[in-house]
Design a protein around this motif. Structure first.
Motif, PDB file in Angstrom:
ATOM      1  N   LYS A   1      -0.590   4.105   0.991  1.00  0.00           N
ATOM      2  CA  LYS A   1      -1.242   4.828   2.050  1.00  0.00           C
ATOM      3  C   LYS A   1      -2.188   3.732   2.491  1.00  0.00           C
ATOM      4  O   LYS A   1      -2.935   2.995   1.784  1.00  0.00           O
ATOM      5  CB  LYS A   1      -1.896   6.027   1.597  1.00  0.00           C
ATOM      6  CG  LYS A   1      -2.997   6.493   2.600  1.00  0.00           C
ATOM      7  CD  LYS A   1      -3.750   7.506   1.729  1.00  0.00           C
ATOM      8  CE  LYS A   1      -4.905   7.794   2.960  1.00  0.00           C
ATOM      9  NZ  LYS A   1      -6.005   8.644   2.290  1.00  0.00           N
ATOM     10  N   PHE A   2      -2.249   3.548   3.665  1.00  0.00           N
ATOM     11  CA  PHE A   2      -3.258   2.808   4.498  1.00  0.00           C
ATOM     12  C   PHE A   2      -3.753   3.307   6.089  1.00  0.00           C
ATOM     13  O   PHE A   2      -2.807   3.423   6.706  1.00  0.00           O
ATOM     14  CB  PHE A   2      -2.657   1.233   4.738  1.00  0.00           C
ATOM     15  CG  PHE A   2      -3.825   0.428   5.519  1.00  0.00           C
ATOM     16  CD1 PHE A   2      -4.559  -0.398   4.625  1.00  0.00           C
ATOM     17  CD2 PHE A   2      -3.775   0.153   6.711  1.00  0.00           C
ATOM     18  CE1 PHE A   2      -5.336  -1.326   5.005  1.00  0.00           C
ATOM     19  CE2 PHE A   2      -4.865  -0.532   7.268  1.00  0.00           C
ATOM     20  CZ  PHE A   2      -5.692  -1.502   6.407  1.00  0.00           C
TER      21      PHE A   2
ATOM     22  N   PHE B   1      -6.229  -3.167  -5.228  1.00  0.00           N
ATOM     23  CA  PHE B   1      -5.219  -3.953  -4.380  1.00  0.00           C
ATOM     24  C   PHE B   1      -5.185  -5.213  -4.857  1.00  0.00           C
ATOM     25  O   PHE B   1      -4.088  -6.016  -5.249  1.00  0.00           O
ATOM     26  CB  PHE B   1      -5.603  -3.805  -2.867  1.00  0.00           C
ATOM     27  CG  PHE B   1      -4.739  -4.882  -2.213  1.00  0.00           C
ATOM     28  CD1 PHE B   1      -3.503  -4.490  -1.738  1.00  0.00           C
ATOM     29  CD2 PHE B   1      -5.066  -6.022  -1.593  1.00  0.00           C
ATOM     30  CE1 PHE B   1      -2.806  -5.230  -1.034  1.00  0.00           C
ATOM     31  CE2 PHE B   1      -4.435  -6.903  -0.818  1.00  0.00           C
ATOM     32  CZ  PHE B   1      -3.308  -6.645  -0.616  1.00  0.00           C
TER      33      PHE B   1
ATOM     34  N   TYR C   1       0.784  -1.234  -0.099  1.00  0.00           N
ATOM     35  CA  TYR C   1      -0.081   0.048   0.022  1.00  0.00           C
ATOM     36  C   TYR C   1       0.789   1.445  -0.050  1.00  0.00           C
ATOM     37  O   TYR C   1       1.712   1.390   0.677  1.00  0.00           O
ATOM     38  CB  TYR C   1      -0.860   0.107   1.305  1.00  0.00           C
ATOM     39  CG  TYR C   1      -2.024  -0.792   1.309  1.00  0.00           C
ATOM     40  CD1 TYR C   1      -3.228  -0.562   0.522  1.00  0.00           C
ATOM     41  CD2 TYR C   1      -1.917  -2.114   1.838  1.00  0.00           C
ATOM     42  CE1 TYR C   1      -4.253  -1.392   0.574  1.00  0.00           C
ATOM     43  CE2 TYR C   1      -3.070  -2.880   1.760  1.00  0.00           C
ATOM     44  CZ  TYR C   1      -4.182  -2.708   1.169  1.00  0.00           C
ATOM     45  OH  TYR C   1      -5.205  -3.568   1.069  1.00  0.00           O
TER      46      TYR C   1
ATOM     47  N   ALA D   1      -7.176   3.752   1.832  1.00  0.00           N
ATOM     48  CA  ALA D   1      -5.961   3.271   1.294  1.00  0.00           C
ATOM     49  C   ALA D   1      -5.756   3.633  -0.476  1.00  0.00           C
ATOM     50  O   ALA D   1      -6.678   3.802  -0.926  1.00  0.00           O
ATOM     51  CB  ALA D   1      -5.918   1.946   1.660  1.00  0.00           C
TER      52      ALA D   1
ATOM     53  N   PRO E   1      -1.925   4.133  -7.301  1.00  0.00           N
ATOM     54  CA  PRO E   1      -2.025   4.949  -6.273  1.00  0.00           C
ATOM     55  C   PRO E   1      -3.066   5.943  -6.764  1.00  0.00           C
ATOM     56  O   PRO E   1      -3.330   6.839  -5.850  1.00  0.00           O
ATOM     57  CB  PRO E   1      -0.547   5.651  -6.076  1.00  0.00           C
ATOM     58  CG  PRO E   1       0.164   5.369  -7.447  1.00  0.00           C
ATOM     59  CD  PRO E   1      -0.507   4.039  -7.903  1.00  0.00           C
TER      60      PRO E   1
ATOM     61  N   ALA F   1      -3.327   1.641  -3.203  1.00  0.00           N
ATOM     62  CA  ALA F   1      -2.464   0.352  -3.565  1.00  0.00           C
ATOM     63  C   ALA F   1      -1.160   0.961  -4.215  1.00  0.00           C
ATOM     64  O   ALA F   1      -1.284   1.939  -4.966  1.00  0.00           O
ATOM     65  CB  ALA F   1      -3.118  -0.405  -4.627  1.00  0.00           C
TER      66      ALA F   1
ATOM     67  N   PHE G   1     -11.594  -2.935  -2.897  1.00  0.00           N
ATOM     68  CA  PHE G   1     -10.199  -3.179  -2.678  1.00  0.00           C
ATOM     69  C   PHE G   1      -9.524  -3.671  -4.234  1.00  0.00           C
ATOM     70  O   PHE G   1      -8.775  -4.198  -4.339  1.00  0.00           O
ATOM     71  CB  PHE G   1      -9.811  -4.197  -1.847  1.00  0.00           C
ATOM     72  CG  PHE G   1      -9.979  -3.655  -0.314  1.00  0.00           C
ATOM     73  CD1 PHE G   1      -9.066  -3.315   0.349  1.00  0.00           C
ATOM     74  CD2 PHE G   1     -11.429  -3.523   0.290  1.00  0.00           C
ATOM     75  CE1 PHE G   1      -9.318  -2.790   1.503  1.00  0.00           C
ATOM     76  CE2 PHE G   1     -11.502  -2.961   1.527  1.00  0.00           C
ATOM     77  CZ  PHE G   1     -10.305  -2.548   2.418  1.00  0.00           C
TER      78      PHE G   1
END
Length: 129
Positions: A59-60, A122, A57, A82, A88, A84, A119
């Motif tokens: 960001k999470f 991701f 990630y 978030a 991003p 991935a 998600f």
């Protein structure tokens, strides 16, 4: 630490990206039913999985809205924001419910529940290798 404090640390460590301290909140024989990863048995397995979170990630953040604790059980309603690492520019936003069982001052069992659709970036990243 009280069970409520354990849950507060769960989110604090996750949001700081401190996955070693986060894993320390679990018993050695922990069991987890994770919406995306499936069933995870044992702390050694969990540590190995979480070692890659920083690369998975960009960001999470998992921000709790409400935390409930009753004896050796707990639950939290939270919101994940978030990105991935490979995608991003595609935001992941999801409402989440986590259920916990505690034993001897640690998390012995955890299950999370959320819509998997947010998600997709991701999951695509994982499937592409």
């Amino acid at each position: 630490m009280s069970n409520r404090e354990i849950l507060e640390k769960y989110y604090e460590y996750a949001n700081a990206g401190n996955w070693d301290a986060w894993c320390d909140l679990f018993t050695d024989d922990q069991e987890m039913d994770e919406q995306l990863a499936g069933h995870i048995s044992g702390l050694t397995t969990l540590r190995g999985m979480m070692a890659g979170m920083g690369q998975a990630y960009a960001k999470f953040q998992n921000v709790p809205k409400t935390i409930f604790v009753s004896g050796d059980e707990g639950a939290a309603v939270s919101h994940i924001s978030a990105l991935a690492a490979k995608y991003p520019d595609e935001a992941i936003e999801a409402e989440v419910m986590n259920y916990f069982k505690f034993r001897d001052g640690k998390i012995a069992y955890m299950a999370n529940f959320h819509d998997s659709k947010p998600f997709e970036p991701f999951l695509r990243q994982i499937s592409e290798g």
